[in-house]
Design a protein around this motif. Structure first.
Motif, PDB file in Angstrom:
ATOM      1  N   GLY A  13       0.800  -1.226   0.000  1.00  0.00           N
ATOM      2  CA  GLY A  13       0.000   0.000   0.000  1.00  0.00           C
ATOM      3  C   GLY A  13       0.827   1.268   0.000  1.00  0.00           C
ATOM      4  N   GLY A  14       0.346   2.233   0.774  1.00  0.00           N
ATOM      5  CA  GLY A  14       0.969   3.557   0.779  1.00  0.00           C
ATOM      6  C   GLY A  14       0.213   4.524  -0.104  1.00  0.00           C
ATOM      7  N   SER A  38       0.943  -3.647   3.713  1.00  0.00           N
ATOM      8  CA  SER A  38       2.347  -3.334   3.959  1.00  0.00           C
ATOM      9  C   SER A  38       2.635  -1.903   3.543  1.00  0.00           C
ATOM     10  N   LEU A  39       3.296  -1.168   4.420  1.00  0.00           N
ATOM     11  CA  LEU A  39       3.692   0.215   4.123  1.00  0.00           C
ATOM     12  C   LEU A  39       5.210   0.316   4.178  1.00  0.00           C
ATOM     13  N   ARG A  42       7.281   5.580   4.940  1.00  0.00           N
ATOM     14  CA  ARG A  42       7.780   6.905   4.537  1.00  0.00           C
ATOM     15  C   ARG A  42       7.107   8.039   5.308  1.00  0.00           C
ATOM     16  N   GLY A  56       7.719  -1.168   6.831  1.00  0.00           N
ATOM     17  CA  GLY A  56       9.154  -1.256   6.546  1.00  0.00           C
ATOM     18  C   GLY A  56       9.432  -2.161   5.359  1.00  0.00           C
ATOM     19  N   PHE A  58      11.070  -5.067   2.921  1.00  0.00           N
ATOM     20  CA  PHE A  58      11.155  -6.519   3.140  1.00  0.00           C
ATOM     21  C   PHE A  58      12.605  -7.009   3.021  1.00  0.00           C
ATOM     22  N   GLY A  59      13.450  -6.163   2.424  1.00  0.00           N
ATOM     23  CA  GLY A  59      14.811  -6.605   2.143  1.00  0.00           C
ATOM     24  C   GLY A  59      14.876  -7.232   0.748  1.00  0.00           C
ATOM     25  N   GLY A  60      14.339  -6.517  -0.228  1.00  0.00           N
ATOM     26  CA  GLY A  60      14.431  -6.980  -1.618  1.00  0.00           C
ATOM     27  C   GLY A  60      13.464  -8.108  -1.922  1.00  0.00           C
ATOM     28  N   THR A  80       0.812  -0.076  -4.821  1.00  0.00           N
ATOM     29  CA  THR A  80       1.732   1.030  -4.540  1.00  0.00           C
ATOM     30  C   THR A  80       1.536   2.145  -5.566  1.00  0.00           C
ATOM     31  N   HIS A  81       2.196   3.238  -5.290  1.00  0.00           N
ATOM     32  CA  HIS A  81       2.110   4.437  -6.140  1.00  0.00           C
ATOM     33  C   HIS A  81       2.643   4.128  -7.539  1.00  0.00           C
ATOM     34  N   ALA A  84       6.315   3.958  -7.744  1.00  0.00           N
ATOM     35  CA  ALA A  84       7.074   3.031  -6.887  1.00  0.00           C
ATOM     36  C   ALA A  84       7.506   1.823  -7.729  1.00  0.00           C
ATOM     37  N   GLN A  86      10.401   0.268  -8.138  1.00  0.00           N
ATOM     38  CA  GLN A  86      11.264  -0.780  -7.563  1.00  0.00           C
ATOM     39  C   GLN A  86      10.416  -1.806  -6.800  1.00  0.00           C
ATOM     40  N   MET A  87       9.491  -1.279  -5.992  1.00  0.00           N
ATOM     41  CA  MET A  87       8.619  -2.193  -5.237  1.00  0.00           C
ATOM     42  C   MET A  87       7.786  -3.041  -6.202  1.00  0.00           C
ATOM     43  N   HIS A  90       9.951  -5.801  -7.476  1.00  0.00           N
ATOM     44  CA  HIS A  90      10.157  -6.807  -6.424  1.00  0.00           C
ATOM     45  C   HIS A  90       8.895  -7.652  -6.234  1.00  0.00           C
ATOM     46  N   LYS A 204       4.547  14.992 -10.645  1.00  0.00           N
ATOM     47  CA  LYS A 204       4.651  13.659 -11.231  1.00  0.00           C
ATOM     48  C   LYS A 204       3.253  13.255 -11.716  1.00  0.00           C
TER      49      LYS A 204
END
Ligand code: NAP
Length: 267
Positions: A13-14, A38-39, A42, A56, A58-60, A80-81, A84, A86-87, A90, A204
């Motif tokens: 989320g986020g 999951s957030l 930020r 937080g 997850f570590g990749g 996610t946004h 986002a 990279q997330m 992943h 953006k």
């Protein structure tokens, strides 16, 4: 005795959409679906979220894959946004590794109006490169980690909007910070831009109603908008509304039910 939840949905989320989906999923399937959001962590005080929340990185991808296994996650929605990326990558890699279904919920982009004066660029450094040609007093609505790109523009004024006060010193010579969390109104945005004599907006292409007012206000004031294009979405199933995500969940839950092997009493 309430029926135990049989399946576990993880929402990345986020975003407003992620929060709305957590509520909609609980409303529609709460008796058979456990929902965890999951957030990234930020913002200091995220809005209220129904269901469980974890915070937080997850570590990749490997960390997310382990989380999926450890928490017995059956379904993943990446809400996610749109920036986002990279997330999102992943999430795809982890869902593939864990072999669970994944859906991307990506809000629709804003539609360009004939009176809009957009200068479209590919990324935030690209936005910083065109600002000197576009204006002198800049309303900057990018993330706090993206301000560095504008640092060398020492002869420009920046009105920087943030959700929380900056954790690090802002790397801009002439600036003012305005704190605020959407939804914003067109009247409020117009007033803000007038008060600071803004002559260019940097945004953006996030889409969504909560922050669209600045785009409308810029149009009304005939202010150019340096618009950072969205990154390309990851491959995979994709919807652009919470309602469509609920339809996907319903279909996926039915498929999970069909694959659930009956437990033999003679075991
Ligand atoms: P990003 O660059 O794609 O992700 C960077 C790292 O942050 C990821 O690798 C992951 O760390 C962690 N992360 C991101 N989203 C996460 C989530 N929902 N749960 C757990 N960890 C997460 O993402 P970002 O642009 O920094 O965005 C971070 C969060 O802010 C996202 O939830 C996004 O929806 C929200 N947001 C972003 C924007 C934007 O403009 N980018 C705007 C509004 C809201 P690990 O690799 O350690 O797992």
């Amino acid at each position: 005795m309430p029926t135990p939840n049989r399946y576990h949905l993880l929402i990345l989320g986020g975003t407003a959409e992620g929060a709305a989906l957590a509520q909609a999923a609980i409303d529609a399937f709460g008796d058979r679906l456990r929902v965890t959001t999951s957030l990234a962590g930020r913002t200091e005080q995220p809005g209220p979220l129904p269901g469980a929340v974890r915070i937080g990185g997850f570590g990749g991808p490997a960390g997310l894959t382990s989380f999926i296994a450890a928490q017995a996650v059956d379904l993943l929605v990446d809400a996610t946004h749109p920036f986002a990326d990279q997330m999102a990558r992943h999430a795809r890699e982890a869902a593939e590794a864990a072999q669970i279904p994944r859906l991307m919920l990506i809000r629709p982009a804003w539609r360009r109006h004939p009176l809009d004066r957009w200068i479209e660029v590919g990324d935030v450094p690209g936005a910083a490169a065109v600002v000197p040609r576009a204006g002198r007093r800049v309303f900057l609505t990018v993330g706090p980690s993206e301000l560095e790109a504008f640092a060398r523009l020492e002869d420009r004024f920046f009105l920087v909007r943030m959700i929380d006060p900056p954790r690090e010193p802002v790397p801009l010579v002439d600036h003012e910070i305005v704190l605020g969390r959407g939804p914003f109104t067109v009247a409020g945005e117009r007033q803000l831009m007038r008060r600071h004599a803004i002559d260019v907006l940097v945004a953006k292409a996030s889409g969504g109603a909560a922050t669209e007012a600045k785009i409308t206000a810029a149009r009304e004031l005939s202010i150019p908008v340096v618009m950072v294009r969205r990154p390309l979405p990851e491959r995979g199933e994709r919807v652009d509304s919470v309602e469509a995500a609920v339809v996907w969940l319903r279909r996926r839950l039915a498929l999970l039910d069909r694959h659930l092997r009956p437990v033999s009493s003679e075991g």
